[in-house]
Design an enzyme around this catalytic site. Sequence first.
Site, PDB file in Angstrom:
ATOM      1  N   GLU A  44     -21.922  12.433  27.186  1.00 18.99           N
ATOM      2  CA  GLU A  44     -20.827  12.751  26.267  1.00 18.99           C
ATOM      3  C   GLU A  44     -21.268  13.902  25.371  1.00 18.99           C
ATOM      4  OE1 GLU A  44     -19.433   9.889  23.230  1.00 18.99           O
ATOM      5  OE2 GLU A  44     -17.414  10.688  23.525  1.00 18.99           O
ATOM      6  N   ILE A  45     -20.411  14.934  25.296  1.00 16.00           N
ATOM      7  CA  ILE A  45     -20.643  16.035  24.365  1.00 16.00           C
ATOM      8  C   ILE A  45     -19.860  15.711  23.104  1.00 16.00           C
ATOM      9  CG2 ILE A  45     -20.354  18.510  23.959  1.00 16.00           C
ATOM     10  CD1 ILE A  45     -20.270  18.856  27.042  1.00 16.00           C
ATOM     11  N   GLY A  46     -20.528  15.674  21.961  1.00 19.89           N
ATOM     12  CA  GLY A  46     -19.882  15.357  20.689  1.00 19.89           C
ATOM     13  C   GLY A  46     -20.295  13.972  20.205  1.00 19.89           C
ATOM     14  N   SER A  52     -19.471   6.364  19.058  1.00 18.15           N
ATOM     15  CA  SER A  52     -19.176   6.147  20.482  1.00 18.15           C
ATOM     16  C   SER A  52     -20.427   5.761  21.274  1.00 18.15           C
ATOM     17  CB  SER A  52     -18.512   7.379  21.093  1.00 18.15           C
ATOM     18  OG  SER A  52     -19.400   8.464  21.092  1.00 18.15           O
ATOM     19  N   ASP A  89     -25.623  23.997  21.767  1.00 16.48           N
ATOM     20  CA  ASP A  89     -24.237  24.478  21.742  1.00 16.48           C
ATOM     21  C   ASP A  89     -23.617  24.308  23.129  1.00 16.48           C
ATOM     22  OD1 ASP A  89     -21.876  25.938  21.666  1.00 16.48           O
ATOM     23  OD2 ASP A  89     -22.778  27.684  20.683  1.00 16.48           O
ATOM     24  N   ASP A 112     -16.104  15.733  24.282  1.00 18.44           N
ATOM     25  CA  ASP A 112     -15.456  15.439  22.999  1.00 18.44           C
ATOM     26  C   ASP A 112     -16.185  16.227  21.914  1.00 18.44           C
ATOM     27  OD1 ASP A 112     -13.769  14.259  21.113  1.00 18.44           O
ATOM     28  OD2 ASP A 112     -15.050  12.495  20.851  1.00 18.44           O
ATOM     29  N   HIS A 115     -13.922  21.290  20.977  1.00 23.23           N
ATOM     30  CA  HIS A 115     -12.520  21.392  21.399  1.00 23.23           C
ATOM     31  C   HIS A 115     -11.953  22.807  21.368  1.00 23.23           C
ATOM     32  CE1 HIS A 115     -12.644  17.105  21.463  1.00 23.23           C
ATOM     33  NE2 HIS A 115     -12.698  16.974  20.147  1.00 23.23           N
ATOM     34  N   GLU A 140     -11.461  15.586  26.493  1.00 29.33           N
ATOM     35  CA  GLU A 140     -10.648  14.895  25.480  1.00 29.33           C
ATOM     36  C   GLU A 140      -9.975  15.913  24.557  1.00 29.33           C
ATOM     37  OE1 GLU A 140     -12.658  11.939  23.161  1.00 29.33           O
ATOM     38  OE2 GLU A 140     -12.894  10.572  24.849  1.00 29.33           O
ATOM     39  N   ASP A 141      -8.897  15.474  23.943  1.00 27.88           N
ATOM     40  CA  ASP A 141      -8.177  16.265  22.931  1.00 27.88           C
ATOM     41  C   ASP A 141      -7.708  17.608  23.499  1.00 27.88           C
ATOM     42  OD1 ASP A 141      -8.865  14.120  21.405  1.00 27.88           O
ATOM     43  OD2 ASP A 141     -10.101  15.210  19.980  1.00 27.88           O
TER      44      ASP A 141
HETATM   45  C1  LIG Z   1     -14.778  14.747  17.640  1.00 30.59           C
HETATM   46  S1  LIG Z   1     -16.451  14.726  17.134  1.00 30.59           S
HETATM   47  C2  LIG Z   1     -17.196  13.625  18.290  1.00 30.59           C
HETATM   48  C3  LIG Z   1     -16.759  12.208  18.094  1.00 30.59           C
HETATM   49  C4  LIG Z   1     -17.463  11.170  18.920  1.00 30.59           C
HETATM   50  N1  LIG Z   1     -17.561  11.521  20.333  1.00 30.59           N
HETATM   51  C5  LIG Z   1     -16.695   9.852  18.789  1.00 30.59           C
HETATM   52  O1  LIG Z   1     -16.082   9.444  19.779  1.00 30.59           O
HETATM   53  O2  LIG Z   1     -16.730   9.276  17.724  1.00 30.59           O
HETATM   54  C6  LIG Z   1     -16.951  16.318  17.607  1.00 30.59           C
HETATM   55  C7  LIG Z   1     -18.441  16.638  17.575  1.00 30.59           C
HETATM   56  O3  LIG Z   1     -18.637  17.824  18.334  1.00 30.59           O
HETATM   57  C8  LIG Z   1     -19.673  18.569  17.755  1.00 30.59           C
HETATM   58  N2  LIG Z   1     -19.571  19.969  18.148  1.00 30.59           N
HETATM   59  C9  LIG Z   1     -18.781  20.942  17.607  1.00 30.59           C
HETATM   60  N3  LIG Z   1     -19.022  22.115  18.205  1.00 30.59           N
HETATM   61  C10 LIG Z   1     -19.965  21.887  19.154  1.00 30.59           C
HETATM   62  C11 LIG Z   1     -20.636  22.727  20.081  1.00 30.59           C
HETATM   63  N4  LIG Z   1     -20.365  24.038  20.161  1.00 30.59           N
HETATM   64  N5  LIG Z   1     -21.556  22.178  20.887  1.00 30.59           N
HETATM   65  C12 LIG Z   1     -21.842  20.855  20.814  1.00 30.59           C
HETATM   66  N6  LIG Z   1     -21.246  20.018  19.937  1.00 30.59           N
HETATM   67  C13 LIG Z   1     -20.323  20.523  19.111  1.00 30.59           C
HETATM   68  C14 LIG Z   1     -19.517  18.357  16.262  1.00 30.59           C
HETATM   69  O4  LIG Z   1     -20.760  18.583  15.611  1.00 30.59           O
HETATM   70  C15 LIG Z   1     -19.032  16.909  16.183  1.00 30.59           C
HETATM   71  O5  LIG Z   1     -20.111  16.040  15.927  1.00 30.59           O
END
Ligand SMILES: C[S@@+](CC[C@H](N)C(=O)[O-])C[C@H]1O[C@@H](n2cnc3c(N)ncnc32)[C@H](O)[C@@H]1O
Length: 242
Positions: A44-46, A52, A89, A112, A115, A140-141
């Site tokens: 999972e990314i995010g 989660s 990233d 996730d 986005h 997602e989203d």
């Molecule tokens: C919507 S939240 C994740 C929520 C989590 N998956 C959940 O279900 O509770 C988005 C996450 O993506 C990360 N994010 C934003 N830009 C990113 C990038 N370029 N590469 C990796 N992660 C990134 C943010 O730091 C944040 O923690």
Amino acid sequence: MPNYFRDYFDRTDARAIYKMAHYLDLYDRLLGPWQGRPDIAFLEIGIFEGGSIGMWKGFFGSGAKLVFADIDPGCRRFDEPGIEIEIGDQADPGFLKALAEAHGPFDLIIDDGGHMMHQQKASFSHLWPHLKDGGLYVVEDSHTSYWPGFGGGFRNPASMIESAKDLVDRMHSWYTDEDDRFPLHPAASQVGSVQFHDSVIVIEKKLKEAPVLLVSKDGKTTRSRRMLEIRGRKSIFAPDEG
Ligand SMILES: C[S@@+](CC[C@H](N)C(=O)[O-])C[C@H]1O[C@@H](n2cnc3c(N)ncnc32)[C@H](O)[C@@H]1O
């Protein structure tokens, strides 16, 4: 348990989790057969507040390979036995390559993260080769495809939704009469389905050869690719098949 994801949301703890309500039913339907599978490799990314992590750990059970990635180094605090946290990233090809080499190939990848269009598209293009046959890639989203602030906008060719629509064409690129305008794309032999749910895109990897029509009659079954041949898709066939 048929309602694992919905039930999980009722058992809150200190780590907040963020999912749209209708994703929970979708995941129960889509992933039900994978519950409790220790042989699954999941990414999972995010991570955000880490909520989660417990959900996926509980779903697959101990033994599954569970990898979580985020750009925020603070997410290292969620490190615990049985899971891998990677910081980087999701739009950086170098990070994605290292991530896939260290932990892939995966059965299920969920984006996730940030986005933004360039993030979703970079992650998809670099991680797709590291998805197993039969695996699922979930964005997602995907409603951010309609938001200019995220690099999207209605029918903006740069959006993830528009890329996924292109993938629908490419998956069908066996079947056209327009060999020049619509050449056979490698996705035809790799994509099993592209599902558009409300705010979620699911792309299924299915490695396959050119489609075959089966005809069964009088106890005999024959196989034919005539449907493709008559449309002049010479590029599909090896010379001895033409
Ligand atoms: C919507 S939240 C994740 C929520 C989590 N998956 C959940 O279900 O509770 C988005 C996450 O993506 C990360 N994010 C934003 N830009 C990113 C990038 N370029 N590469 C990796 N992660 C990134 C943010 O730091 C944040 O923690």
